[in-house]
Design a protein around this motif. Structure first.
Motif, short mmCIF file in Angstrom:
data_model
loop_
_atom_site.label_atom_id
_atom_site.label_comp_id
_atom_site.label_asym_id
_atom_site.label_seq_id
_atom_site.Cartn_x
_atom_site.Cartn_y
_atom_site.Cartn_z
N ALA A 118 0.90 -1.04 -0.10
CA ALA A 118 0.13 -0.03 -0.02
C ALA A 118 0.71 1.27 -0.05
N GLN A 119 1.99 1.27 0.70
CA GLN A 119 2.78 2.48 0.58
C GLN A 119 3.58 2.54 -0.66
N GLY A 120 3.97 1.55 -1.26
CA GLY A 120 4.38 1.54 -2.78
C GLY A 120 3.25 2.32 -3.63
N THR A 121 2.18 1.81 -3.56
CA THR A 121 1.02 2.28 -4.37
C THR A 121 1.00 3.86 -4.20
N LEU A 122 1.03 4.10 -3.08
CA LEU A 122 0.92 5.60 -2.71
C LEU A 122 2.05 6.42 -3.14
N MET A 123 3.34 5.97 -2.92
CA MET A 123 4.56 6.52 -3.75
C MET A 123 4.11 6.70 -5.09
N ARG A 124 3.75 5.75 -5.90
CA ARG A 124 3.81 5.79 -7.53
C ARG A 124 2.58 7.11 -7.62
N ASP A 125 1.72 6.93 -7.03
CA ASP A 125 0.38 7.63 -7.49
C ASP A 125 0.72 9.29 -6.66
N GLN A 126 1.55 9.56 -5.70
CA GLN A 126 2.00 10.72 -5.44
C GLN A 126 3.16 11.30 -6.61
N ALA A 127 3.87 10.40 -7.38
CA ALA A 127 4.77 11.02 -8.23
C ALA A 127 4.08 11.31 -9.60
N LEU A 128 2.93 10.38 -9.74
CA LEU A 128 1.88 10.91 -10.98
C LEU A 128 1.45 12.17 -10.56
N LEU A 129 0.99 12.57 -9.47
CA LEU A 129 0.44 13.69 -9.04
C LEU A 129 1.21 14.86 -9.01
N ARG A 130 2.45 14.73 -8.77
CA ARG A 130 3.56 15.94 -8.75
C ARG A 130 3.72 16.03 -10.22
N ASN A 131 3.78 15.32 -11.18
CA ASN A 131 3.98 15.42 -12.53
C ASN A 131 2.85 16.13 -13.22
#
Length: 454
Positions: A118-131
């Motif tokens: 769950a933490q890995g999925t959060l980190m991925r989606d946070q990166a997409l949000l920043r982009n």
């Protein structure tokens, strides 16, 4: 005629002598009876030994006695909130634990993996949000230069909001996984005493287990539930309305040892029609932990306090009468109205002067006007105890002085034969002392031998 006159005079003399003797004997019997005195000391010269107590004024508690049961404030069955293998136990049965203390450990590996995912999925989606936010910022700058369509800017803004929602959902998944992981550490929900363990290492436990892992019972404080008569309800409510505390005492089964002192806590909301009583609850600190749930106790509730009441020892009252010791050493009966009892004293109403002595022991031997002799009951009891101890020491000394053959013989005897044997030994040793001193007095009989010969 002369002989008849002499015979008549002799008969008259004999009759006169017999009458005088009979009259003398008749007067001697009452004199002897009076000297001996009546059996119960009713006016005789012989004094009866008695024990006495004082008439005192003191505060008397109005007590209500009942039988109660101790109940814990809270009982918790410790169950795991997640399923898994029981890896470790961090308690001993019967221990006192605090709230939040670690009790057991469930295998955390599967829950740790779910948390990491769950933490890995959060980190991925946070990166997409920043982009997406960076692209939105560039599009907004181009739109200001009128170099890009407004529709493209709006689409990028919607994408940013979509990623923000995804990141929020991912964060919730991380929090849920972290919570599930924390449930692998089983902690005490309340403070109290642990019961017996219901699960062993290696067992797969789950939240549906009825027995759980262990049970915790809160002991400090603890409550006692008991019933009081309906007649005492008005007095209890009146004192509680005035803000007064109603003390409660707990005693053991024999009512000899005081277990704890507490205060009345709560009243039930209805009277039991079958017993005409009301259930009440009293609270006890139980700092020493000697009180246990479901323990039966004798309860004494103080519902009132009589100030400066006239009291006498309870042993002095017999059929609402007491024997008052007067200054001349005789006793007189006084009728009383007996009130409440508190310990070994009772409150009374009657003609008794404060500080006077009343008879507490030996009442059955007394009558009105009997002469008494006051003895110290404690000193007599101490003397009796000392006599028992001395007898025991003499018996032990006698047993130590026995030969091995006598001890072997004594072990095979019945209790009656053993007592007879020991009495014989005692009599033999008591008779040996005069025998040992016989040679010293032997010359005396020799000196008197010549007169005997004569």
């Amino acid at each position: 005629m002369r002989l008849g006159a002499v015979a008549a005079v002799a008969v008259v003399a004999l009759l006169a002598a017999g009458g005088a003797w009979w009259w003398q004997q008749r007067g001697a019997v009452p004199a002897q009876g009076q000297a001996a005195g009546p059996r119960f000391g009713g006016g005789g010269a012989q004094a009866q030994p008695v024990s006495v107590g004082r008439v005192e004024r003191r505060d008397m508690r109005v007590m209500v006695s009942a039988i109660g049961t101790l109940q814990s404030r809270a009982t918790a069955v410790v169950r795991t909130k997640v399923s898994g293998e029981l890896k470790a136990l961090h308690f001993n049965e019967g221990d006192e634990v605090k709230a939040g203390q670690l009790l057991a450990q469930i295998d955390p590996r599967s829950y740790q993996a779910a948390f990491d995912q769950a933490q890995g999925t959060l980190m991925r989606d946070q990166a997409l949000l920043r982009n997406a936010r960076l692209d939105l910022q560039r599009y907004q700058e181009l739109k200001a230069q009128d170099s890009i369509a407004s529709q493209q800017v709006d689409t990028q803004a919607a994408l940013v909001r979509q990623y923000e929602g995804t990141v929020a959902a991912d964060q919730a998944q991380v929090d849920a996984a972290r919570l599930q992981l924390s449930y692998t550490r089983v902690t005490a929900p309340i403070a109290g005493r642990l019961g017996l363990r219901q699960a062993d290492l290696g067992n797969v436990v789950n939240p549906a287990d009825a027995n759980g892992i262990v049970t915790i019972t809160q002991l400090r404080p603890i409550d006692a539930v008991f019933s009081v008569p309906q007649a005492q309800l008005d007095r209890i409510r009146e004192r509680r309305a005035r803000g007064a505390e109603l003390p409660v005492e707990l005693w053991d089964r024999e009512q000899r040892q005081l277990l704890a002192r507490g205060r009345l806590g709560a009243l039930d909301n209805a009277i039991d029609l079958t017993t005409d009583t009301l259930k009440v609850k009293a609270a006890f600190a139980n700092a020493d932990g000697r009180l246990f749930p479901n323990q039966f106790v004798n309860v004494r509730l103080q519902v009132d306090l009589l100030k400066d009441a006239l009291t006498v020892p309870a042993a002095a009252v017999q059929n609402n009468y007491v024997y008052l010791v007067q200054d001349d050493g005789t006793v007189t009966q006084r009728r009383l109205r007996v009130g409440v009892a508190d310990g070994d004293r009772v409150s009374v109403e009657g003609d008794l002067p404060e500080g006077a002595q009343v008879v507490t022991d030996g009442l059955d031997r007394l009558r009105e006007g009997a002469r008494v002799m006051v003895i110290d009951a404690q000193a007599a009891a101490a003397k009796a105890d000392q006599a028992v101890q001395d007898a025991g020491q003499r018996r032990a000394q006698m047993l130590r002085n026995l030969t091995p053959e006598q001890r072997e013989k004594l072990s095979r005897m019945t209790p009656d034969e053993r007592r007879a044997f020991l009495r014989g030994l005692r009599a033999q040793r008591e008779g040996a002392a005069p025998t040992a001193s016989a040679p010293a007095s032997a010359p005396a009989p020799a000196a008197s031998a010549p007169p005997a010969a004569r």
